[in-house]
Design a protein around this motif. Structure first.
Motif, PDB file in Angstrom:
ATOM      1  N   ARG A 593       0.812  -1.220   0.000  1.00  7.96           N
ATOM      2  CA  ARG A 593       0.000   0.000   0.000  1.00  7.96           C
ATOM      3  C   ARG A 593       0.842   1.265   0.000  1.00  7.96           C
ATOM      4  N   ASN A 594       2.100   1.159   0.339  1.00 13.80           N
ATOM      5  CA  ASN A 594       2.984   2.324   0.341  1.00 13.80           C
ATOM      6  C   ASN A 594       3.740   2.490  -0.978  1.00 13.80           C
ATOM      7  N   ARG A 595       3.406   1.642  -1.949  1.00 11.64           N
ATOM      8  CA  ARG A 595       4.096   1.709  -3.240  1.00 11.64           C
ATOM      9  C   ARG A 595       3.078   1.766  -4.379  1.00 11.64           C
ATOM     10  N   GLU A 617      -2.549  10.426   1.144  1.00 10.60           N
ATOM     11  CA  GLU A 617      -1.764   9.396   1.835  1.00 10.60           C
ATOM     12  C   GLU A 617      -1.745   8.065   1.085  1.00 10.60           C
ATOM     13  N   ARG A 620       2.149   7.164  -3.499  1.00 10.56           N
ATOM     14  CA  ARG A 620       3.567   7.496  -3.365  1.00 10.56           C
ATOM     15  C   ARG A 620       3.959   8.562  -4.372  1.00 10.56           C
TER      16      ARG A 620
END
Length: 761
Positions: A593-595, A617, A620
């Motif tokens: 989820r952060n990429r 949020e 990225r």
């Protein structure tokens, strides 16, 4: 607050400048200091010139509206400074950009040609040559032996080998030589094959110059018509050329006729549309007997038709716009009586096809007799119909997929009408469209493509139903479609609506929650993001990036209702659908989820601006291509290019306070806020006439002013490009490589994956 300066190591020869005009610092681009072997890079700072915009009792203060003054040297200086800053910030991506460009180039068969298509006595095709930017349009003589199948089988032509008897009609490379930009707006050959009409844009502003070439001598005729729009057609006798003209707001509003050998000032005005919210275009009927002038918006239309055999009779209106019917018309003669084949939404939200005798249009609409050819279906969107001498061809969308249906003209609209035939294919996610249908030809040409099947050209024999593959576009570099997977997933929107997603990946990826992803969407104007092959996209997939196409509301993938549920006062569904699609992918078990990065262009760029305000949020990085991020300012000014035409899509905020309020709640520029924004690249063109450069320029300035994060926010302006960016295929590949490198770098997906044993070949 201002974002922190970016610290990095850059080449010593990076272009820097500090601009001070009239004693005022306008932009400070890439002001640098060396610190311990590293260099600090300070972004440009646009000056503030507060401008008030008041509508419906609401006042918005715009500090950066001054950037709209395209001829102001300060504006050019600022954009130049922004480009220098972008170059400095992304200098570390240069090798990645070059790698992706090389991958695109190495996979592309640069010397290639299209499948020849027959018109009258010639086979027409275009070809490309390695090292050259533009297509070369050519033809060779056709022969008639009496064997229909043989006479309509295209000649064997091999890329890189000379074609005997080839005649070059238009060499884009020669035409573009010494020009900063080159684009062809229209090309047509007269019925007798003697004359070529073509229009060229050398600025990127979509204003073309129309020329006529005598194909017998190769000489240009003295006729030269400036400032024409897309599209050109000869009259059947080859003595006239029809073209369109845009008004000061870039809206096509006139159809004109130029008689060869006469002065341009004497060109006849065939039709002029004065309603600023209506778009005008034209085409020749399939049987070449009528000029069809279509006037309309996305909600209703009107056709004016001109009998080319009796032009003195003037234009005839079919269904007036006052009836609020959205339709298209194609004439056909049945038993010596003129009829029209109508694709329309009268009592049919997804449209249907009816057959109407020409005399019926003399009566009030409620008294006309229409015969049904294709019934309305809530699950099938009918997009249009055309005819040949023997058949009717209908374009439909079913299960999100574009298809072509074929039925004989015999018994049309009666109880003896034949059921339509639809060529079938093996894949589930594909796009099949009509690529050519000469009126007297015994076959039609179909274009087929999928996410991992390169473009194919088929000929379909109308009488026998035989489907013959003429060509599949070759892909070099060892490409194997079986190494990739395309699958349909469904995301659940907040209101319970199921949103279709096309999820593309390497077959050897594992569902371990560590993979990066790029999500792409458009979501406006009932435009569908249909399955299509992309060589450049392989560069992301081969770096382990999952590529997701979100078919959000506002597009046309699920029919007319899908579009209407994402426009005007339902427009926010488009943006929340994209966020919900992102959540689905983030929770799929495949993706980190952060990429996750997001990409969208034009109205899809507005989408990017809206979702980055809604859920910064979740991303990225965001790449907004020619983004419509200052939509409210544009649509509030009917004098700006194409703004009045936007009222049908977004509503009219000038006259309707509810539309104004609703738009102001989502338009990106007005809703920039103090939050942690992700890495953002806004990519635009100085000469774009559809989304002016000023929109992303203002947006970036505002983002940098208020972001609380440390990620770079950059503006890249193509100073010689239009809405599609730079011209020439190599320059366009560089543009794509730039965007993909920006995303891949942010996602930490810069190196190609190694091939898994048993999958690679």
């Amino acid at each position: 607050m201002r974002p922190p300066t970016i610290i990095g190591v850059f080449p010593v020869d990076t272009h820097l400048r500090t601009s001070n005009l009239h004693g005022t610092v306008v932009s400070v681009a890439c002001a640098m200091l060396w610190q311990d072997g590293a260099m600090t890079v300070t972004p440009p700072v646009a000056k503030k010139v507060p401008t008030e915009r008041t509508h419906h009792g609401d006042t918005f203060v715009d500090d950066y509206e001054w950037l709209r003054a395209k001829d102001n040297p300060e504006v050019v200086e600022h954009l130049t400074a922004e480009n220098a800053y972008t170059d400095a910030v992304t200098a570390g991506q240069e090798q990645l950009r070059q790698d992706i460009f090389n991958e695109i180039k190495n996979r592309t068969q640069e010397t290639d040609l299209s499948v020849p298509a027959r018109k009258q006595d010639w086979w027409y095709y275009s070809r490309t040559e390695e090292g050259k930017q533009y297509s070369i349009h050519c033809r060779v003589r056709a022969t008639d032996t009496g064997d229909v199948a043989k006479d309509w089988t295209p000649p064997e032509v091999v890329p890189g080998q000379a074609v005997p008897g080839e005649q070059i009609l238009l060499d884009g490379n020669a035409e573009a030589e010494g020009k900063p930009f080159f684009s062809v707006g229209g090309i047509a050959v007269s019925e007798d094959g003697n004359l070529l009409a073509f229009s060229v844009d050398n600025a990127g502003d979509e204003r073309f110059t129309l020329r006529i070439k005598d194909l017998r001598s190769g000489e240009l005729l003295p006729d030269e018509i400036p400032n024409v729009f897309y599209g050109v057609a000869f009259s059947p006798d080859g003595r006239q050329v029809f073209y369109t003209v845009v008004d000061d707001s870039w809206r096509p509003y006139q159809v004109k006729s130029h008689r060869l050998g006469t002065a341009v000032d004497d060109d006849a005005l065939v039709y002029q549309e004065d309603d600023v919210a209506m778009w005008t275009g034209f085409d020749l009927s399939a049987d070449r007997t009528q000029l069809l002038i279509g006037i309309g918006c996305s909600e209703y239309s009107e056709y004016r038709v001109l009998d080319l055999r009796n032009q003195d009779a003037g234009l005839t209106t079919l269904i007036p716009r006052s009836e609020r019917v959205l339709y298209e018309a194609e004439p056909l003669t049945i038993d010596s009586r003129l009829h029209y084949l109508l694709t329309h939404d009268r009592g049919a939200k997804n449209s249907m096809v009816s057959l109407v005798g020409a005399e019926q249009f003399e009566r009030p609409l409620t008294e006309q007799q229409w015969l049904t050819v294709v019934e309305h279906d809530d699950a099938v969107r009918v997009h249009g119909a055309t005819v040949t001498a023997t058949h009717v061809l209908v374009s439909v969308r079913k299960d999100t997929t574009m298809r072509v249906q074929i039925l004989p003209r015999e018994g049309l609209g009666t109880s003896s009408q034949h059921a339509p035939i639809e060529p079938s294919f093996e894949e589930d996610l594909y796009t099949c469209t009509l690529a050519g249908a000469e009126f007297e030809a015994p076959m039609i040409r179909l274009s087929y493509i999928s996410y991992f099947t390169p473009p194919r050209i088929y000929d379909y024999l109308l009488d026998g139903g035989e489907l013959t593959l003429r060509k599949e576009t070759p892909v070099r570099g060892g490409y194997r479609s079986e190494e990739y997977v395309a699958e349909r997933q469904w995301a659940t929107a907040a209101d319970g609506t199921q949103i279709p997603l096309s999820v593309l990946r390497r077959r050897d990826l594992t569902d371990d929650g560590t993979n990066p992803a790029v999500i792409y969407a458009y979501g406006s104007y009932e435009i569908s993001m249909d399955p299509g092959f992309s060589i450049s996209r392989l560069s992301l997939l081969d770096r382990g990036v999952m590529f997701v196409v979100a078919h959000i509301r506002g597009g046309g993938e699920m029919g007319r209702t899908w579009y209407e549920d994402g426009k005007k006062l339902a427009k926010k569904n488009t943006f929340t659908d994209f966020v919900d699609a992102t959540t689905h992918i983030a929770e799929s078990g495949w993706v980190d989820r952060n990429r996750i990065a997001a990409i969208g262009g034009s109205a899809g760029g507005l989408l990017m601006g809206a979702v980055v305000n809604l859920a910064p949020e979740k991303y990225r990085a965001v790449i907004a291509q020619v983004p419509f991020v200052d939509a409210l300012t544009t649509i509030l000014d009917p004098e700006l290019p194409l703004s009045a035409l936007e009222w049908e899509e977004w509503g009219n905020p000038i006259t309707d306070p509810e539309v104004y309020r609703y738009m102001k709640e989502y338009t990106p520029y007005e809703n920039v806020k103090a939050t942690t924004y992700p890495r953002i690249a806004a990519v635009t063109s100085f000469n774009d006439t559809r989304v002016l450069y000023v929109e992303p320029a203002k947006w970036v300035a505002k983002l940098r002013e208020v972001t609380t994060g440390s990620e770079p926010i950059v503006l890249k302006t193509e100073m010689d490009g239009g809405h599609g960016g730079a011209s020439g295929r190599y320059e366009q590949w560089k543009d794509v490589a730039w965007d993909y490198a920006f995303a891949a770098d942010a996602l930490g997906a810069t190196a190609p994956l190694t091939r898994t044993a048993g999958v690679a070949g």
